[in-house]
Design an enzyme around this catalytic site. Structure first.
Site, PDB file in Angstrom:
ATOM      1  N   ASP A 170      -6.023   2.208  -3.836  1.00 40.05           N
ATOM      2  CA  ASP A 170      -7.218   2.122  -3.002  1.00 40.05           C
ATOM      3  C   ASP A 170      -7.424   3.378  -2.162  1.00 40.05           C
ATOM      4  O   ASP A 170      -8.445   3.534  -1.514  1.00 40.05           O
ATOM      5  CB  ASP A 170      -7.214   0.863  -2.123  1.00 40.05           C
ATOM      6  CG  ASP A 170      -6.111   0.845  -1.074  1.00 40.05           C
ATOM      7  OD1 ASP A 170      -5.229   1.725  -1.102  1.00 40.05           O
ATOM      8  OD2 ASP A 170      -6.123  -0.069  -0.229  1.00 40.05           O
TER       9      ASP A 170
ATOM     10  N   SER B 299       0.830  -1.205   0.000  1.00 40.29           N
ATOM     11  CA  SER B 299       0.000   0.000   0.000  1.00 40.29           C
ATOM     12  C   SER B 299       0.864   1.253   0.000  1.00 40.29           C
ATOM     13  O   SER B 299       1.619   1.489  -0.927  1.00 40.29           O
ATOM     14  CB  SER B 299      -0.968  -0.042   1.182  1.00 40.29           C
ATOM     15  OG  SER B 299      -1.982   0.916   1.030  1.00 40.29           O
TER      16      SER B 299
ATOM     17  N   ASP C 119      -1.264   1.007  -4.765  1.00 40.27           N
ATOM     18  CA  ASP C 119      -2.234  -0.026  -5.143  1.00 40.27           C
ATOM     19  C   ASP C 119      -3.614   0.538  -5.428  1.00 40.27           C
ATOM     20  O   ASP C 119      -4.576  -0.198  -5.606  1.00 40.27           O
ATOM     21  CB  ASP C 119      -2.297  -1.133  -4.084  1.00 40.27           C
ATOM     22  CG  ASP C 119      -2.822  -0.642  -2.744  1.00 40.27           C
ATOM     23  OD1 ASP C 119      -2.533   0.507  -2.371  1.00 40.27           O
ATOM     24  OD2 ASP C 119      -3.524  -1.410  -2.055  1.00 40.27           O
TER      25      ASP C 119
ATOM     26  N   ASP D 274      -2.365   6.049  -4.089  1.00 39.69           N
ATOM     27  CA  ASP D 274      -1.221   5.326  -3.543  1.00 39.69           C
ATOM     28  C   ASP D 274      -0.859   4.195  -4.508  1.00 39.69           C
ATOM     29  O   ASP D 274      -1.534   4.005  -5.534  1.00 39.69           O
ATOM     30  CB  ASP D 274      -1.509   4.842  -2.122  1.00 39.69           C
ATOM     31  CG  ASP D 274      -2.651   3.850  -2.053  1.00 39.69           C
ATOM     32  OD1 ASP D 274      -3.441   3.765  -3.011  1.00 39.69           O
ATOM     33  OD2 ASP D 274      -2.777   3.155  -1.026  1.00 39.69           O
TER      34      ASP D 274
END
Length: 459
Positions: free
Chosen positions: A253, A104, A251, A249
């Protein structure tokens, strides 16, 4: 060097000794434990696998695939992708679960195995505890050569995810096209460089500038989308006279926006603004974790709904959303959860709904931001000495503020009219985090300082 096991997955730094880092041995151990947990709970032997653009991604990917295949589990590898895409792919493919290889917002030396159940949601704390027991005991049973699992590649999952977003009933492509937005995207050298421009193009946005677009995993700045890390995005928005900036970010999300004047919209207000739009059409309840801004409660009540706080952590937000039948929820870190799309933080649906809202309002993004109450948050922490009795500390604070509304679901949250303070211990460090919020910045700081003084009375 670090290795952290929690309900959000197994994460650690790459390089170093096994047991202290996310070493190849640890990747295999925890992947095998996850595979055994799946096999104990389901006859379905299909797992979805995806990763962000981290430098270690391909190496970890190969280890995970081989381990799952050795357990007789088939892998559908979606490759370079986003966390919400993998979550949705579990449902698209009727899989038993999924693994996302991403740390993340953590820096480039980190990676992680984020573990999903058959609903495409993060596994529960109880399931996580079962998995950790399997890993600790190395209770693995690998199959013979005739039963090895197979691996297939599927490059269509991101397209299916984006199609689901643009076809979502509250997303208005025609309005977005007419608005003719000029947008700058900070893709932070990861999956967002593919996913976000592809989404914007399908939404009819023609003026797209992407910075940090090379998918190297060598992040151009700290990948957490916080104000101190977004100077390049802010400067690019103003220099190009763009309508707004978008930061995600690695990833994809988490999501935050930059206003046309280079000021930050505020990651806490990503959920607030999207919820405001959704609630105008769909009356209902909302949820955010109790360290998130009160502004969500404000817009929820103004639109005739009821707001509910949850413990910190996406899995806890999702659980509370299901309990209260929330129409939207998320976290103040820029995480948007739209339950009738899927129960997971998703920057792509957040972008589509926000742009629809902005186009409907016919305002600049800074004008839209000015329609919401300004709250200021003060974030602090106190380091604990060895042997500190945190329960005793919290009891002391509860007694001292017993006349105030108190929530003990996740640490200790105390309400003061429109102000609040939230105390909670860290899962990974010997500290107590103290977050305070007020409509006045100095007041928020003073509340936090006062509580920190109260805590120190216990030492």
């Amino acid at each position: 060097m670090a290795l952290i096991k929690s309900i959000s997955g197994i994460r650690g730094t790459i390089g170093g000794k096994p047991g202290n880092t996310l070493s190849p041995l640890d990747v295999v151990r925890f992947t095998a434990a996850y595979g055994m947990w799946l096999l104990k709970n389901s006859e379905n032997k299909k797992v979805i696998l995806g990763r962000d653009g981290r430098m270690s991604g391909e190496m970890v990917e190969r280890l995970v695939i081989s381990t799952l295949n050795a357990l007789g589990i088939d892998v559908v590898n979606v490759g370079l992708s986003t966390t919400p895409t993998v979550e949705m792919a579990v449902k698209f493919e009727n899989a038993a679960g999924g693994i996302i290889l991403t740390a993340s917002h953590n820096p480039k030396e980190w990676n992680a195995l984020k573990l999903l159940n058959s609903d495409g949601e993060f596994i529960s704390a109880a399931d996580g505890a079962d998995l950790l027991t399997i890993a600790e005991n190395e209770d693995f049973d690998f199959v013979g050569v005739e039963k090895l699992g197979k691996t297939s590649d599927n490059n269509e999952m991101l397209n299916k995810h984006i199609d689901a977003v643009i076809n979502y009933p509250l997303v208005d492509i025609d309005l977005i096209k007419v608005a003719d937005f000029s947008i700058v995207v900070d893709a932070i050298n990861s999956s967002g460089a593919i996913a976000v421009p592809q989404l914007l193009e399908k939404l009819g946005v023609k003026k797209i500038t992407v910075i940090n677009k090379e998918i190297t995993g060598n992040f151009a700045h700290n990948p957490e989308p916080l104000p101190e890390h977004l100077n390049e995005l802010c400067n690019t928005v103003t220099s190009l006279k763009a309508d707004l900036g978008i930061a995600v970010d690695p990833d994809v999300d988490r999501l935050c926006f930059v206003c046309e004047d280079g000021a930050l919209f505020g990651e806490e207000y990503t959920l607030v603004s999207v919820a405001d739009y959704v609630l105008r059409t769909r009356k209902g309840n909302t949820v955010s974790n109790m360290s998130s801004t009160r502004a969500l409660k404000d817009v929820t009540v103004a639109n005739g709904g009821e707001y509910f706080p949850s413990a910190v952590g996406e899995v806890n937000v999702v659980t509370k959303m299901k309990q209260v039948n929330a129409v939207i929820g998320g976290e103040g870190n820029g995480g948007i959860i739209v339950p009738d799309l899927h129960y997971g933080r998703d920057a792509l649906i957040g972008i589509a709904l926000f742009l629809t809202h902005l186009a409907k309002e016919k305002k600049t993004i800074s004008q839209l931001r000015s329609t919401y109450t300004n709250y200021f948050m003060s974030k602090n922490k106190i380091e604990l000495t060895a042997g500190t009795d945190v329960g005793k500390v919290f009891d002391h604070i509860k007694t001292k503020y017993k006349k105030q509304p108190i929530n003990t679901e996740d640490g200790l949250k105390i309400e003061f009219d429109t102000d609040w303070v939230h105390l909670r211990t860290s899962n990974t460090e010997p500290i107590i985090r103290i977050y305070a919020e007020s409509t006045n910045e100095r007041t928020a700081d003073n509340i936090a300082k006062k509580i920190m003084g109260d805590i120190k009375e216990c030492f």
